[in-house]
Design a protein around this motif. Sequence first.
Motif, PDB file in Angstrom:
ATOM      1  N   GLY A  55     132.320  27.214 -33.668  1.00  0.00           N
ATOM      2  CA  GLY A  55     130.868  27.084 -33.747  1.00  0.00           C
ATOM      3  C   GLY A  55     130.407  25.657 -33.564  1.00  0.00           C
ATOM      4  N   PRO A  56     129.109  25.449 -33.632  1.00  0.00           N
ATOM      5  CA  PRO A  56     128.570  24.099 -33.484  1.00  0.00           C
ATOM      6  C   PRO A  56     128.787  23.269 -34.756  1.00  0.00           C
ATOM      7  CG  PRO A  56     126.802  25.641 -33.925  1.00  0.00           C
ATOM      8  CD  PRO A  56     128.060  26.453 -33.783  1.00  0.00           C
ATOM      9  N   VAL A  57     128.940  21.965 -34.558  1.00  0.00           N
ATOM     10  CA  VAL A  57     129.080  21.043 -35.692  1.00  0.00           C
ATOM     11  C   VAL A  57     127.709  20.809 -36.321  1.00  0.00           C
ATOM     12  CG1 VAL A  57     129.684  18.677 -36.341  1.00  0.00           C
ATOM     13  CG2 VAL A  57     131.134  19.936 -34.751  1.00  0.00           C
ATOM     14  N   VAL A  58     126.700  20.691 -35.489  1.00  0.00           N
ATOM     15  CA  VAL A  58     125.336  20.459 -35.961  1.00  0.00           C
ATOM     16  C   VAL A  58     124.544  21.757 -35.776  1.00  0.00           C
ATOM     17  CG1 VAL A  58     123.239  19.100 -35.638  1.00  0.00           C
ATOM     18  CG2 VAL A  58     125.482  18.022 -35.363  1.00  0.00           C
ATOM     19  N   VAL A  59     123.853  22.152 -36.840  1.00  0.00           N
ATOM     20  CA  VAL A  59     123.061  23.383 -36.835  1.00  0.00           C
ATOM     21  C   VAL A  59     121.648  23.064 -37.303  1.00  0.00           C
ATOM     22  CG1 VAL A  59     125.075  24.865 -37.241  1.00  0.00           C
ATOM     23  CG2 VAL A  59     123.774  23.986 -39.185  1.00  0.00           C
ATOM     24  N   PRO A  60     120.693  23.950 -37.040  1.00  0.00           N
ATOM     25  CA  PRO A  60     119.339  23.693 -37.536  1.00  0.00           C
ATOM     26  C   PRO A  60     119.261  23.913 -39.049  1.00  0.00           C
ATOM     27  CG  PRO A  60     119.386  25.577 -36.011  1.00  0.00           C
ATOM     28  CD  PRO A  60     120.781  25.082 -36.167  1.00  0.00           C
ATOM     29  N   GLY A  61     118.569  22.993 -39.730  1.00  0.00           N
ATOM     30  CA  GLY A  61     118.352  23.126 -41.167  1.00  0.00           C
ATOM     31  C   GLY A  61     117.187  24.055 -41.452  1.00  0.00           C
ATOM     32  N   SER A  62     116.771  24.125 -42.715  1.00  0.00           N
ATOM     33  CA  SER A  62     115.723  25.072 -43.122  1.00  0.00           C
ATOM     34  C   SER A  62     114.374  24.781 -42.472  1.00  0.00           C
ATOM     35  CB  SER A  62     115.580  25.059 -44.645  1.00  0.00           C
ATOM     36  OG  SER A  62     115.195  23.770 -45.085  1.00  0.00           O
ATOM     37  N   THR A  63     114.142  23.528 -42.110  1.00  0.00           N
ATOM     38  CA  THR A  63     112.883  23.193 -41.440  1.00  0.00           C
ATOM     39  C   THR A  63     113.099  22.839 -39.971  1.00  0.00           C
ATOM     40  OG1 THR A  63     113.061  20.879 -42.131  1.00  0.00           O
ATOM     41  CG2 THR A  63     111.830  22.375 -43.580  1.00  0.00           C
ATOM     42  N   GLY A  64     114.247  23.210 -39.464  1.00  0.00           N
ATOM     43  CA  GLY A  64     114.542  22.976 -38.061  1.00  0.00           C
ATOM     44  C   GLY A  64     115.226  21.652 -37.776  1.00  0.00           C
ATOM     45  N   GLN A  65     115.375  20.819 -38.796  1.00  0.00           N
ATOM     46  CA  GLN A  65     116.041  19.522 -38.601  1.00  0.00           C
ATOM     47  C   GLN A  65     117.525  19.720 -38.346  1.00  0.00           C
ATOM     48  OE1 GLN A  65     115.558  20.918 -41.510  1.00  0.00           O
ATOM     49  NE2 GLN A  65     117.024  20.185 -43.025  1.00  0.00           N
TER      50      GLN A  65
END
Length: 125
Positions: A55-65
Amino acid sequence: MEAVEPPEGLADAGRALWLAVVGEYELAPAELALLAQACRTVDEVEAISEAIAAGPVVVPGSTGQPKVSGLFAEARAHRVVLARLLEQLALPDEGEDVGKTPNQLRASKAAQTRWSLHRERHGAA
């Protein structure tokens, strides 16, 4: 020494750990239970590592960050648990205290700790 079969449901990594340990040491029932938990934890670490790789190392947080995947924290937590389980088993490192049972190793460690405290309190070198 009688061969002890691995617990049901272990994957390759957990099964390999089980076979390596029981092939070398004779463990008490409580130690076998700890080993079983360590083996399951090894399998979980392996599964988490595979998911991280896929999977990706960086994912979207709860507010899209952008944020680091939570799988990294899970992997770290599982590694801590695994280290603690293996520490509780008190298996010797290669060449260190070979031939001692886990109970004997714990007793030796406790005696060394008591002796160190005694020396600190009484000023002995």
